[in-house]
Design a protein around this motif. Structure first.
Motif, PDB file in Angstrom:
ATOM      1  N   GLU A 234       6.573   4.092 -26.577  1.00 27.61           N
ATOM      2  CA  GLU A 234       5.854   5.592 -25.831  1.00 27.61           C
ATOM      3  C   GLU A 234       6.273   6.727 -26.716  1.00 27.61           C
ATOM      4  O   GLU A 234       5.655   7.874 -26.583  1.00 27.61           O
TER       5      GLU A 234
ATOM      6  N   ASP B 182      -8.500   0.619 -24.512  1.00 30.80           N
ATOM      7  CA  ASP B 182      -8.516   1.812 -23.491  1.00 30.80           C
ATOM      8  C   ASP B 182      -8.716   3.136 -24.172  1.00 30.80           C
ATOM      9  O   ASP B 182      -8.588   3.298 -25.445  1.00 30.80           O
TER      10      ASP B 182
ATOM     11  N   THR C 231      -4.967   8.234 -21.295  1.00 27.00           N
ATOM     12  CA  THR C 231      -5.103   7.199 -19.971  1.00 27.00           C
ATOM     13  C   THR C 231      -3.927   6.997 -19.137  1.00 27.00           C
ATOM     14  O   THR C 231      -2.948   7.460 -19.649  1.00 27.00           O
ATOM     15  N   ASP C 232      -4.098   6.658 -18.084  1.00 25.66           N
ATOM     16  CA  ASP C 232      -2.912   6.584 -17.363  1.00 25.66           C
ATOM     17  C   ASP C 232      -2.496   7.842 -17.009  1.00 25.66           C
ATOM     18  O   ASP C 232      -1.247   8.028 -16.781  1.00 25.66           O
TER      19      ASP C 232
ATOM     20  N   ASP D  75      -0.826  11.204 -15.249  1.00 28.59           N
ATOM     21  CA  ASP D  75      -0.255  11.087 -13.863  1.00 28.59           C
ATOM     22  C   ASP D  75      -0.214  12.634 -13.872  1.00 28.59           C
ATOM     23  O   ASP D  75       0.559  13.590 -14.444  1.00 28.59           O
TER      24      ASP D  75
ATOM     25  N   GLU E 235      -4.817   9.392 -26.930  1.00 28.65           N
ATOM     26  CA  GLU E 235      -4.152   8.127 -26.662  1.00 28.65           C
ATOM     27  C   GLU E 235      -2.774   8.305 -26.987  1.00 28.65           C
ATOM     28  O   GLU E 235      -1.947   7.587 -26.415  1.00 28.65           O
TER      29      GLU E 235
END
Length: 831
Positions: free
Chosen positions: A111, A558, A583-584, A586, A619
């Motif tokens: 991360e 992705d 991507t993803d 939130d 990314e």
């Protein structure tokens, strides 16, 4: 090891390791955790009847490296010596010893930048690879240093006493360094993919459209900075009928009768028979020759350059402004070569260099362009367009032009591309009080041997670039159309432009046929999809895909999502832009953002990859805003003309206003974690913005201009570029422009941390431009860093430097926008 290669997971040198370890001395505890075997894939035994393991032979590394690519593929099985083997979960393996080889595969997801050690127990002989690169352990311990993202780990085992005793442990350096291990194949986009994936590097379509040549290249660790290139001759069903693998052909041309291909290879001019594939050498010893074209079926026309004799004197006496260019004294003339005998004869002569614009074999004429005087001291060198009659050697002057790009025959007429000021402003579509931006290319038609001229694109907003002409006189033009690069057909009889439906945001290369139903072979990409090769029928205006790089280079990857984001500036003008989203995403969280721009009279186009990889930045968890500020071509002449004599005046306002509009539109962007960056003129804009606003928390300028005067006088093309950007303005008649718009004169206003990047061999924007700003900010006690790339010119091309450059920028922003200084400190440890 170069510590900037950390994203590959290389083992650092002892010196680097010691430097990095000092970063972790504040935390006395280590954070260890065993890996779950269910998160690891296993395959084997591979070649169970193997009598000797690779380590017992003299070719261990070659054997392992050749097997590795098959193991890296996201497939459920592989077939070895006719036996199909399936990947399975490692926790299902219950065995003591197995024959042959075994392999394990897993994904390590970070991360954030993460350091630690991976310990492998129970495997006596193994090789471990991270993102294809072999790692060197200390005993059974591997040092890891991984950037944010997904990293593939492959372990090839040669000797294991008991598979039940095999264990893996990861020990993090600190509690902030964490990795998630899994068996997933889906992964985020990586820097390696963007640089190494296969791309079309050259293409050429035969006149009858029945065959084409295409060169594809890719990079890999084993060949480093050297590309692996293969050229293939294919038929109209896209089947390979001839293949070049070792030497690569260049300057590929097709005979008008469709019987032969001629190309340069290994210093020789060769002719390939399209039917029999027989080969003969036409000529050799052609150093300095290039630009070959078939004049007719029996002869070739080309340019042959001659470099001056090496000068061993102690001094160099400059003859003119262009003498700063290393190639200024090279002269080039036009020759005709007989294919049957290899004999060449000169067509042009004199002290001036001549360039081939076009030719007409039926009329026996050649269009040539030449500078009217060598080393001419002007910001707009004059170009003379002449028509040469080969039979009698006589030439006729078509015109003398201050603004000129390209010329092509259109039957008895001549197309010309040039800026709006061509022929005393014939192409201008501007208010009287505005100066034209002659980088905004226009299309013209000369008739009656140049005595008459008409502007064809005055009301056509896209900027004309490359020009090609079909047999019927229609033109194919490659244009800058807002933030896209497109192909248009100019219908000469109907006097209109029609867009060709390539399906690409950015057309890269194209080649066309000369048959009754002409076709175009074209490569390109889109903002969110990688390169493809297509063939398009001009009459039907429909394209079919011949090749797609995505399955080979970007499988299970992705890709960031893309939003169009435009706003209206304070002047009431719509400013285009686009936003790349992680991507993803939130939307309940807060994200850092990067703002990218150029501003130097060209838009930032929508190519999938390039020197500035927007998809990669997304990314890494950044919202990326690409803005097209006032002054860019492709949006109409009035929009581009505002670039002239502005030097950031409108551009800076658009970037700041666009960033504020962005924050309103996307509330999940943290206004306190904004970064901005640009290169060349964009680097100038970064420095200028740093003197105007504190809205950004970190800024990066690559090869930027800090002092307009020193760039104007010292950059190889500085005075030429300034002929448009500072039209009619010089340090002696407009000192205000040169000083007030130069960032270094306002360095005391800078409050934002600034990273200056520069190639130390930059001839376009000399490295002194970054030195100016660095010196000023250091003396003022500001937060500034300067990093030079050794041997690099204006752009960073070499694979190792490109990876380093990309990592450096991301690490700098991670430090300032994510409060994650570890990557930057790893790359540039404090002594």
């Amino acid at each position: 090891m170069n510590p900037r290669s950390i994203w590959l997971g290389k083992k650092p040198s002892l010196k680097t390791t010691l430097a990095v370890l000092t970063l972790s001395t504040f935390s006395s505890s280590l954070f260890a955790a065993p890996l779950n075997k269910a998160d690891i894939k296993f395959i084997g035994p591979i070649a169970a009847d193997m009598q000797l393991k690779p380590y017992q032979t003299e070719h261990q590394d070659a054997i392992i490296n050749n097997l590795l690519p098959s193991l890296q593929q996201p497939k459920k099985s592989i077939t070895v010596f006719g036996e199909k083997l399936k990947w399975q979960s490692f926790d299902s393996v219950n065995a003591l010893t197995l024959g042959g080889l075994q392999a394990l595969k897993l994904t390590a997801s970070a991360e954030r930048f993460t350091q630690g050690t991976l310990t492998i127990k129970g495997i006596e002989k193994a090789q471990l690879f991270i993102n294809s690169e072999k790692q060197t352990p200390t005993k059974d311990v591997y040092e890891l240093a991984l950037s944010q993202g997904d990293h593939q780990i492959v372990i090839i085992a040669e000797q294991v006493a008991n598979w039940n005793d095999v264990e893996f442990d990861f020990t993090a350096k600190t509690d902030t360094h964490t990795l998630t291990f899994s068996s997933k194949e889906q992964h985020g986009l990586s820097a390696k993919q963007l640089f190494d994936a296969p791309t079309v590097s050259a293409l050429s379509l035969s006149p009858d459209a029945k065959q084409h040549l295409v060169s594809t290249r890719h990079y890999q660790d084993s060949t480093g900075n050297t590309a692996n290139t293969v050229t293939e001759l294919k038929d109209d069903d896209n089947r390979t009928i001839y293949r070049f693998e070792s030497g690569q052909p260049s300057n590929v041309i097709w005979s008008p009768d469709n019987n032969y291909i001629v190309y340069l290879l290994e210093g020789k001019l060769k002719q390939l028979n399209r039917k029999t594939l027989s080969l003969r050498v036409i000529a050799e010893n052609l150093d300095g020759a290039g630009g070959f074209s078939y004049f007719d079926n029996t002869s070739l026309i080309f340019n042959w350059s001659k470099s001056p004799t090496a000068d061993s004197s102690l001094t160099k006496h400059y003859k003119g402004l262009q003498d700063r260019w290393s190639y200024a004294r090279i002269t080039s003339q036009v020759y005709l070569l007989d294919i049957n005998t290899g004999l060449s004869k000169i067509l042009s002569q004199g002290p001036l260099s001549h360039s081939i614009e076009d030719f007409n074999s039926k009329r026996g004429t050649v269009l040539l362009s030449r500078g009217t005087q060598p080393m001419l001291a002007t910001t707009h060198p004059t170009t003379e367009l002449i028509e040469l009659n080969i039979a009698n050697g006589k030439s006729e002057v078509i015109g003398l032009f201050n603004i000129f790009n390209q010329a092509k025959y259109s039957n008895n007429d001549i197309y010309v591309t040039a800026g709006p000021d061509f022929k005393d402003g014939l192409g201008r579509n501007l208010p009287e009080d505005m100066l034209s931006n002659n980088y905004d290319g226009q299309l013209y038609l000369l008739t009656d041997n140049g005595k008459k001229a008409s502007a064809l694109s005055r009301n056509f907003d896209p900027a004309i670039g490359q020009l090609e002409v079909l047999n019927n006189g229609d033109a194919i033009v490659k244009v800058t159309d807002q933030d896209t690069i497109a192909l248009y057909l100019y219908d000469k009889s109907k006097q209109r432009f029609n867009k060709l439906k390539t399906g690409f945001d950015v057309v890269e290369q194209f080649s066309y046929s000369n048959n009754r139903s002409p076709a175009i072979l074209v490569s390109g990409s889109n903002a969110s999809s990688p390169q493809q090769l297509k063939q398009l029928s001009i009459n039907k205006n429909k394209a079919k895909t011949l090749w797609d790089s995505k399955p080979e280079g970007y499988a299970n990857t992705d890709i960031a999502s893309l939003d169009e984001f435009n706003f209206t500036n304070a002047e009431g003008v719509e400013i285009k832009g686009r936003v790349y989203l992680p991507t993803d995403l939130d939307k309940n969280k807060q994200y850092p953002a990067l703002v990218y721009y150029y501003g130097g009279t060209s838009p930032v186009t929508r190519g999938f990859t390039g020197r500035y990889p927007f998809n990669l930045w997304a990314e890494h968890g950044y919202v990326v805003y690409v803005v097209q500020p006032t002054g860019a071509t492709g949006f109409g002449q009035e929009f581009s003309a505002k670039h002239v004599n502005a030097w950031g005046q409108y551009t800076a306002d658009d970037i700041m206003q666009g960033t504020q509009a962005l924050l309103k539109q996307y509330p999940f962007i943290d206004k306190n974690r904004l970064g901005n960056l640009g290169a060349s003129y964009g680097g100038f804009m970064t420095m200028l913005l740093a003197t105007k606003t504190d809205m950004f928390s970190a800024s990066i300028a690559h090869a930027g201009i800090s002092n307009i005067t020193s760039y104007w006088g010292q950059g190889w093309w500085g005075y030429l570029y300034s002929g448009e950007a500072s039209k009619n303005s010089y340090p002696w008649n407009n000192a205000t422009l040169y000083s007030d718009h130069s960032p270094v004169f306002h360095a005391d206003k800078v409050t934002t941390p600034l990273l200056l990047l520069h190639g130390d061999s930059d001839t376009n924007v000399p490295v002194g431009e970054s030195h100016n700003m660095y010196t000023a900010l250091k003396l003022l006690g500001k937060d500034v860093d300067l990093i030079e790339y050794k041997g690099a010119d204006h752009q960073i091309f070499a694979r190792d430097q490109r990876f380093d450059w990309w990592s450096t920028k991301l690490a700098y922003f991670d430090q300032h926008l994510k409060n994650e200084p570890q990557w930057w400190q790893y790359l540039y440890p404090k002594k």
